[in-house]
Design a protein around this motif. Structure first.
Motif, PDB file in Angstrom:
ATOM      1  N   GLU A  89       9.898  -4.991   4.100  1.00 51.86           N
ATOM      2  CA  GLU A  89       9.572  -6.093   4.525  1.00 51.86           C
ATOM      3  C   GLU A  89       8.586  -6.834   3.430  1.00 51.86           C
ATOM      4  O   GLU A  89       7.869  -6.024   2.648  1.00 51.86           O
TER       5      GLU A  89
ATOM      6  N   TYR B 136      13.039  -0.794   7.269  1.00 52.58           N
ATOM      7  CA  TYR B 136      11.927  -0.220   6.559  1.00 52.58           C
ATOM      8  C   TYR B 136      11.156  -1.148   5.369  1.00 52.58           C
ATOM      9  O   TYR B 136      10.222  -0.976   5.178  1.00 52.58           O
TER      10      TYR B 136
ATOM     11  N   GLU C  90       4.443   7.854   5.350  1.00 54.04           N
ATOM     12  CA  GLU C  90       3.503   6.832   4.955  1.00 54.04           C
ATOM     13  C   GLU C  90       4.124   5.402   4.732  1.00 54.04           C
ATOM     14  O   GLU C  90       5.231   5.129   4.544  1.00 54.04           O
ATOM     15  N   SER C  91       3.400   4.303   4.357  1.00 53.68           N
ATOM     16  CA  SER C  91       3.788   3.131   4.328  1.00 53.68           C
ATOM     17  C   SER C  91       3.224   2.665   2.807  1.00 53.68           C
ATOM     18  O   SER C  91       2.108   3.144   2.748  1.00 53.68           O
ATOM     19  N   VAL C  92       3.951   1.997   2.125  1.00 56.15           N
ATOM     20  CA  VAL C  92       3.330   1.667   0.698  1.00 56.15           C
ATOM     21  C   VAL C  92       3.853   0.274   0.532  1.00 56.15           C
ATOM     22  O   VAL C  92       4.776  -0.244   0.979  1.00 56.15           O
ATOM     23  N   VAL C  93       2.999  -0.373  -0.383  1.00 60.73           N
ATOM     24  CA  VAL C  93       3.132  -1.634  -0.969  1.00 60.73           C
ATOM     25  C   VAL C  93       3.243  -1.726  -2.384  1.00 60.73           C
ATOM     26  O   VAL C  93       2.456  -1.144  -3.169  1.00 60.73           O
TER      27      VAL C  93
ATOM     28  N   HIS D  43      14.371   7.034   0.155  1.00 57.14           N
ATOM     29  CA  HIS D  43      13.694   5.726  -0.359  1.00 57.14           C
ATOM     30  C   HIS D  43      13.232   6.161  -1.791  1.00 57.14           C
ATOM     31  O   HIS D  43      12.598   5.018  -2.370  1.00 57.14           O
TER      32      HIS D  43
ATOM     33  N   MET E  58       6.477  -4.216   1.379  1.00 56.51           N
ATOM     34  CA  MET E  58       6.024  -2.955   2.226  1.00 56.51           C
ATOM     35  C   MET E  58       7.235  -1.957   2.332  1.00 56.51           C
ATOM     36  O   MET E  58       8.073  -2.650   3.109  1.00 56.51           O
ATOM     37  N   ILE E  59       7.164  -0.817   2.192  1.00 54.93           N
ATOM     38  CA  ILE E  59       8.086   0.078   2.727  1.00 54.93           C
ATOM     39  C   ILE E  59       7.426   0.939   3.854  1.00 54.93           C
ATOM     40  O   ILE E  59       6.374   1.466   3.600  1.00 54.93           O
ATOM     41  N   ARG E  60       7.756   0.788   5.228  1.00 55.25           N
ATOM     42  CA  ARG E  60       7.216   1.263   6.319  1.00 55.25           C
ATOM     43  C   ARG E  60       8.013   2.653   6.605  1.00 55.25           C
ATOM     44  O   ARG E  60       9.173   2.950   6.489  1.00 55.25           O
ATOM     45  N   ASN E  61       6.926   3.562   6.913  1.00 52.30           N
ATOM     46  CA  ASN E  61       7.619   4.778   7.481  1.00 52.30           C
ATOM     47  C   ASN E  61       8.561   5.486   6.178  1.00 52.30           C
ATOM     48  O   ASN E  61       9.817   5.610   6.591  1.00 52.30           O
ATOM     49  N   ILE E  62       7.971   5.521   5.007  1.00 55.22           N
ATOM     50  CA  ILE E  62       8.981   5.709   3.875  1.00 55.22           C
ATOM     51  C   ILE E  62       9.747   7.365   4.247  1.00 55.22           C
ATOM     52  O   ILE E  62       9.115   7.967   4.739  1.00 55.22           O
TER      53      ILE E  62
END
Length: 920
Positions: free
Chosen positions: A433, A431, A396-399, A452, A444-448
Motif C-alpha cells: 500500500e 499486502y 508485522e507491518s513495515v513502512v 516478501h 507499507m507492507i501489511r502482514n509481511i
C-alpha cells in the motif's frame, strides 16, 4: 495433351511365366503426365504389386511373370497434371502362347534410375526400379555408404518406387536397388547430387544520399554451387572503370557520390541452376540547409549539475558547417561546452548561468538557415531517505521510506520494484500500500510474509532527471520444513530417524519434534524419542515405544524463537518387525447358547497390538475344580467368540476360562481366569393362574403366578406375552416381553370394545418354555368423544370457580364417571391435575397470575376429548367473570366481563379480530 495417333496395336504373345513390357507411347504434350492402365474395360484398372508395375517416367506397364489371369486387353491412360485432361491409347491384347511354359530365370532389371541425378533443394525425388523374372523378384533399396534412410523416405507398395520428399544436402549420395528371386539377383546403382538455385539472403534497399557521401549496398545469396554476382544500372551493365566504384563479392560501393550516380540499380546472383534479382534506387541530392522538419525543441529542461544534449539536425546536402549562439553572441567551446561532429551541442555539469536562448546556424554552398530553443535549468531531484536494511518478523507491518527533495515546479513519479519486478499496487493480495504525501513515495507492507523478503527499489522520476534507492528487507519467521527424512535401523519397537535442516528464516532453530502416524492413529501423534529433547543441532534421534508389526510414517518439525514451522514431508512408510504378542483379549465372558454348549466371548485384540502376522487366539477351559485344561485355537484375528459343544456338559455348570494369543512368532500370554456357566435348559413349566383384566378401552392388565427364579439347571429371565384379537390369527399375534421376576404387565394400544386372547410363557438364554392356558378379555367401550362445553369462570380475591355443561356419552361410548381439570401458570411447563365428579370446581389460587386450563371427561374406557385450552388473564379488580370459547369459535375470540361493585358500573368488552364495542 494430344490424342494417340494409332488406333490399333498388335497382340503381344508370351509364354506363361515369361516377363513382358507393354509400351504406352504417350502422344505429344506439354507439362507433367501421370499414367495408369485399364485391364479389359473401364473402370477396371491394373493394381500394382510385386508382379505388376506402371512406370511414371515412361508410362510402360511391366509384368514380372505372366499368369493365365493376365490374358486380356490393356489400355494406357495418360493424364496431364496441369490441365487435368485425359486420353486413352489403343488397347494392346496380351495372349498366351501354346508352345510351353517359361522356366524359372534370374531377375532382369528393366526399369532403373539414372547413374547421376541432380536434385534441387526442397523438391521431391522418385527413383524407379523394377525387374522381370520367374519367380517374381523382390525389390529392396539401400544406400551403399551405410547411411540409413530417414523416416521421411517412403517405399511404394510394390517396392518399385523410392520417394524422398523435401530433398536436402544430407539426402545426396549413392543409392542401390536390388532385384532378387530364387534364381539369383541383379543390382543397379546411381547417385543423387544436391543443388540449390540462388536465394537472396541480403539485398539492397532504396536510399537517399547527399553529394560527396559514400554508398555501400550488400547483395548476398545462398546457392549450390556458389553464385556469381553482377550489377546493372538503369538496365545496363555497371562498368566499374572508376576507382570510386567497386563490386566485391556482390557488394557495391560508390565513394564521393555525384548527381550522375542517381539511378535504378539491380543486383543479379546466378549459378547454372538459376538466377535471382534485387532492385534498389539511389537518389543523390543537393539542397541548402533546411530546419522545416527538424526544428530545435522550443524548451529543453535540464537539472543543475547534470548534462544536456541539444540536437541540431538540419537537412542539407552536401554537409556544411554548423555553429551555435547563446543569445546574440557566438558560443565559445570549453571543457564543459562542446559541439559534436553531427552538429549537436553538449553541455556538462550544468549551472543556473547556462540557462537561456540557444541558436543553431547551418550553412553550405547553397545557403544558410538557423533554429533556436530555450534551455531551462531545474533543481536536481535528491532522495533524502538513507539506504538501509530492515529486519522484521512474519505478520508485522513495515513502512519503507522514500522521501525526496525536488524542484517544486516539476511533477514527480514514484515507482517501486521488488527484486527488480514492478509492484502493481492493488494486486499481490493487498499486502502493498502506498503511504505518504506528494513529496514522499513510502510504501507499507501489511502482514509481511517470508516470501516478501528481498530488495525493494524506489525509482523517482521527473521530466529532467531520475534517482533510485534500494532497501533490503529481511523477514524472520518460523523455520522451513526439515528435508530428507530418512528412517532406518528399524526393530520391533524402535527406529532411527535422521533429517537435514531447512532454511531457518533468519532465526536459529533451537528444537526439533518428531511426529508419527499409523493406520490406527487419529492423525499425527508426538513420538517419544531418545534423547527426549531434540536441540537445534540435533539431526538424528531414536523413536521408541513403537508397536511391533505396524506401518509408520515419520515427519519432523523445527522450532525457533518466532514459532514452529510447517512439518516436513512424510517419510516413506516403514513397518516395524514382528514379535511375540503381548496383549490378551479384554472382557472375557460368555454363557447362554444352546443345550450342551459352553459359549466363551471376548473383545478382539486390535490389529496394532497383534505384533505380527498369523495372529489368533488360544481358548483354554476346564470345569470348576478340574485340574487339566482343554485348549482350542481360533485362527481368525477378528473372532470374538468360541463355542464348545459336548453332550456331557451339564446345564448351567461353572467353568474356569482363560484366553491367550499367538502369532507366527509363537504363543503369547493368557489373560486372567474367569468363571463362565454353560448353557442352561429352557424353562420346563408354564406360568399358572393367568388372569386378564380390562383397565380401559385400550389397556389390559395381565397377572400370573411366577415360576421359581432359579434352579440348578435353569433360571428365568422374564416372561413373553402373546396376544391377538378375534379378527386376527394366533400365528400373527403381537409379542411383549417382561424382564425380571415380575408378576403382571399392562398391554397398551388395544382397540376398544374388542375381545383379545392372551397366553404366557417363561424365557431364558436357552429359549422359551411351554405356553400357559389361553385367557380372554374384552376391552371397555371408548371414552366420550365430546369435550366439555360452555365453560365459565369466576374469580374472587383468592378463588377461581369453574363451571361447564355435563358431557353426554354416545350409545357406543363409556358413561362419564367424572372430570379431570388440568391447570398451570403460563410460565410453568407441567400442569397440576384435579379430579371431580361434578360439573364445577373451586380452586384456591392467587388471581395475580395468568392461568391455562383444560377440562376432559373421565370414563371406565379412559379419558375423553379435552376442552379447548382456556387462558385466564391476570386481573387486578376484585371480581371477574369469563366465558370460555366454544371449540368451533375463532381462536382470537375472548369474552370478558368485569364488575365494579363500588361504582355500580358495568363494563363489557367484546373483542375479536374484526371489531371492538364498548357499552355502559
Amino acid at each position: 495433351l494430344e490424342e494417340f495417333k494409332t488406333q490399333r496395336r498388335s497382340p503381344v504373345s508370351v509364354r506363361e511365366g515369361q516377363g513382358v513390357v507393354l509400351l504406352c507411347g504417350p502422344p505429344a504434350h506439354m507439362g507433367e503426365l501421370t499414367f495408369s492402365w485399364i485391364f479389359n474395360e473401364y473402370p477396371s484398372f491394373v493394381k500394382q504389386d510385386t508382379r505388376r508395375f506402371v512406370s511414371q517416367k515412361t508410362g510402360n506397364l511391366y509384368i514380372a511373370k505372366v499368369e493365365p489371369s493376365d490374358v486380356g486387353n490393356y489400355t494406357c491412360v495418360v493424364t496431364n497434371t496441369v490441365t487435368q485432361s485425359r486420353v486413352q491409347g489403343p488397347p494392346t491384347p496380351l495372349i498366351l502362347r501354346s508352345d510351353g511354359i517359361m522356366g524359372e530365370y534370374e531377375p532382369k532389371i528393366e526399369v532403373q534410375f539414372p547413374e547421376v541425378l541432380a536434385v534441387a533443394k526442397g523438391l521431391t525425388v522418385k527413383l524407379e526400379c523394377f525387374a522381370l523374372g520367374n519367380p517374381a523378384p523382390a525389390i529392396t533399396w539401400r544406400r551403399p555408404d551405410g547411411v540409413p534412410f530417414p523416416r521421411k523416405v517412403d517405399v511404394g507398395k510394390s517396392s518399385g518406387v523410392l520417394e524422398i520428399p523435401y530433398f536436402q544436402q544430407e539426402d545426396a549420395g549413392p543409392y542401390e536397388c536390388t532385384a532378387e528371386n530364387s534364381r539369383g539377383k541383379n543390382t543397379v546403382k546411381g547417385r543423387l547430387s544436391f543443388y540449390a538455385p540462388p536465394h537472396l539472403v541480403e539485398k539492397p534497399q532504396d536510399v537517399q544520399k547527399a553529394i560527396d557521401e559514400s554508398l555501400l549496398w550488400e547483395c548476398k545469396a545462398s546457392a549450390k554451387p556458389k553464385p556469381s554476382y553482377r550489377w546493372l544500372k538503369n538496365g545496363e551493365p555497371l562498368e566499374s572503370f572508376e576507382d570510386r566504384i567497386q563490386v566485391v563479392n556482390g557488394a557495391l560501393s560508390i565513394s564521393s557520390l555525384t548527381l550522375s550516380d542517381t539511378g535504378m540499380y539491380q543486383c543479379i546472383a546466378e549459378n547454372r541452376h538459376g538466377r535471382v534479382f534485387a532492385n534498389a534506387e539511389l537518389k543523390v541530392i543537393a539542397v541548402a540547409p533546411d530546419f522545416s522538419n527538424s526544428v530545435l525543441k522550443a524548451q529543453t529542461l535540464a537539472r543543475q549539475g547534470g548534462d544536456v544534449l541539444i540536437e541540431c539536425r538540419p537537412r542539407m546536402s552536401p554537409r556544411g558547417m554548423i555553429s551555435w549562439r547563446k543569445g546574440k553572441e557566438a558560443l565559445r567551446e570549453s571543457h564543459r561546452v562542446s559541439v559534436l561532429d553531427n552538429g549537436s551541442l553538449r553541455i556538462s555539469n550544468i549551472t543556473k548561468l547556462d540557462g537561456g536562448l540557444y541558436t543553431c546556424v547551418a550553412r553550405n554552398q547553397f545557403g544558410v538557415a538557423s533554429s533556436a530553443g530555450t534551455l531551462v535549468v531545474k533543481e536536481p531531484t535528491i532522495i533524502i531517505s538513507k539506504a538501509t536494511q530492515l529486519d522484521v518478523t512474519v505478520g508485522e507491518s513495515v513502512v519503507i521510506p522514500c522521501q525526496v527533495s525536488r524542484d517544486p515546479s516539476l511533477d514527480v513519479r514514484f515507482t517501486w520494484f521488488f527484486n527488480e519486478q514492478l509492484i502493481n499496487f492493488g494486486s499481490h493480495g493487498g499486502y502493498f500500500e502506498k503511504v505518504g504525501g506528494a513529496s514522499a513515495g513510502d510504501i507499507m507492507i501489511r502482514n509481511i510474509q517470508l516470501r516478501h523478503a528481498g530488495r525493494y527499489t524506489c525509482a523517482v522520476q521527473t521530466k529532467v532527471d531520475s534517482a533510485s534507492i534500494a532497501t533490503d528487507v529481511v523477514v524472520r519467521g518460523p523455520p522451513d520444513p526439515p528435508l530428507d527424512i530418512k528412517v532406518d535401523e528399524v526393530t520391533e519397537t524402535m527406529s532411527f530417524v535422521s533429517w537435514s535442516p531447512g532454511p531457518d528464516n533468519h532465526s536459529p532453530v533451537f528444537a526439533y519434534n518428531i511426529q508419527i502416524r499409523s493406520p490406527f492413529s487419529l492423525g499425527w501423534q508426538a513420538a517419544k524419542t531418545v534423547p527426549e529433547s531434540l536441540g537445534g543441532k540435533q539431526l538424528t534421534a531414536r523413536v521408541v515405544e513403537l508397536s511391533p508389526w505396524v506401518e509408520y510414517e515419520f515427519r519432523v518439525l523445527a522450532t525457533n524463537s518466532i514459532g514452529t514451522g510447517e512439518p516436513s514431508k512424510p517419510s516413506q512408510k516403514i513397518r516395524t518387525k514382528d514379535t511375540l504378542p503381548r496383549t490378551t483379549p479384554a472382557r472375557v465372558s460368555g454363557g447362554g447358547g444352546s443345550r450342551s454348549e459352553l459359549v466363551i466371548t471376548w473383545e478382539p485384540v486390535p490389529e496394532e497390538l497383534q505384533c505380527g502376522p498369523g495372529f489368533g487366539y488360544v481358548v483354554a477351559f476346564r470345569p470348576l475344580g478340574g485340574q487339566s485344561w482343554m485348549q482350542a485355537a481360533v485362527t481368525s484375528p477378528d473372532a470374538s467368540r468360541y463355542i464348545f459343544k459336548n453332550e456331557s456338559i451339564p446345564p448351567f455348570s461353572p467353568f474356569h476360562v482363560k484366553v491367550g494369543v499367538y502369532n507366527n512368532k509363537g504363543e503369547g500370554p493368557f489373560g486372567p481366569v474367569t468363571t463362565i456357566y454353560s448353557a442352561e435348559e429352557e424353562p420346563s413349566r408354564a406360568p399358572s393362574r393367568v388372569r386378564a383384566k380390562s383397565l380401559s378401552a385400550s389397556e389390559v392388565e395381565v397377572s400370573w403366578k411366577p415360576l421359581p427364579w432359579s434352579t440348578s439347571r435353569t433360571r428365568i429371565m422374564g416372561y413373553e406375552l402373546r396376544y391377538w384379537s378375534t379378527k386376527d390369527r394366533p400365528d400373527t399375534a403381537s409379542v411383549m416381553r417382561t424382564v425380571g421376576n415380575r408378576t403382571s404387565a399392562v398391554i397398551r394400544g388395544l382397540d376398544p370394545s374388542s375381545t383379545y386372547y392372551i397366553k404366557l410363557k417363561a424365557y431364558n438364554s436357552a429359549g422359551v418354555g411351554p405356553d400357559s392356558a389361553v385367557v380372554n378379555v374384552t376391552t371397555k367401550r371408548p371414552p366420550p368423544s365430546q369435550s366439555p362445553v360452555k365453560v365459565t369462570w369466576n374469580t374472587t380475591d383468592s378463588k377461581l370457580i369453574l363451571k361447564w355443561d355435563h358431557v353426554k356419552s354416545l350409545d357406543n361410548e363409556s358413561e362419564v364417571m367424572g372430570y379431570k381439570v388440568m391447570y398451570k401458570q403460563s410460565r410453568q411447563s407441567r400442569p397440576s391435575v384435579v379430579e371431580t365428579n361434578s360439573t364445577s370446581l373451586e380452586l384456591s389460587l392467587p388471581v395475580d397470575e395468568d392461568y391455562i386450563i383444560q377440562i376432559k371427561p373421565v370414563s371406565e374406557g379412559g379419558e375423553g376429548s379435552s376442552s379447548k385450552q382456556i387462558t385466564i388473564p391476570r386481573i387486578a379488580v376484585a371480581h371477574a367473570i369469563g366465558f370460555a370459547p366454544e371449540r368451533k369459535a375463532l381462536p382470537a375470540l375472548v369474552t370478558l366481563a368485569l364488575f365494579y361493585t363500588r361504582t355500580f358500573a358495568k363494563l363489557v368488552l367484546i373483542t375479536d379480530t374484526k371489531a371492538v364495542k364498548t357499552m355502559e
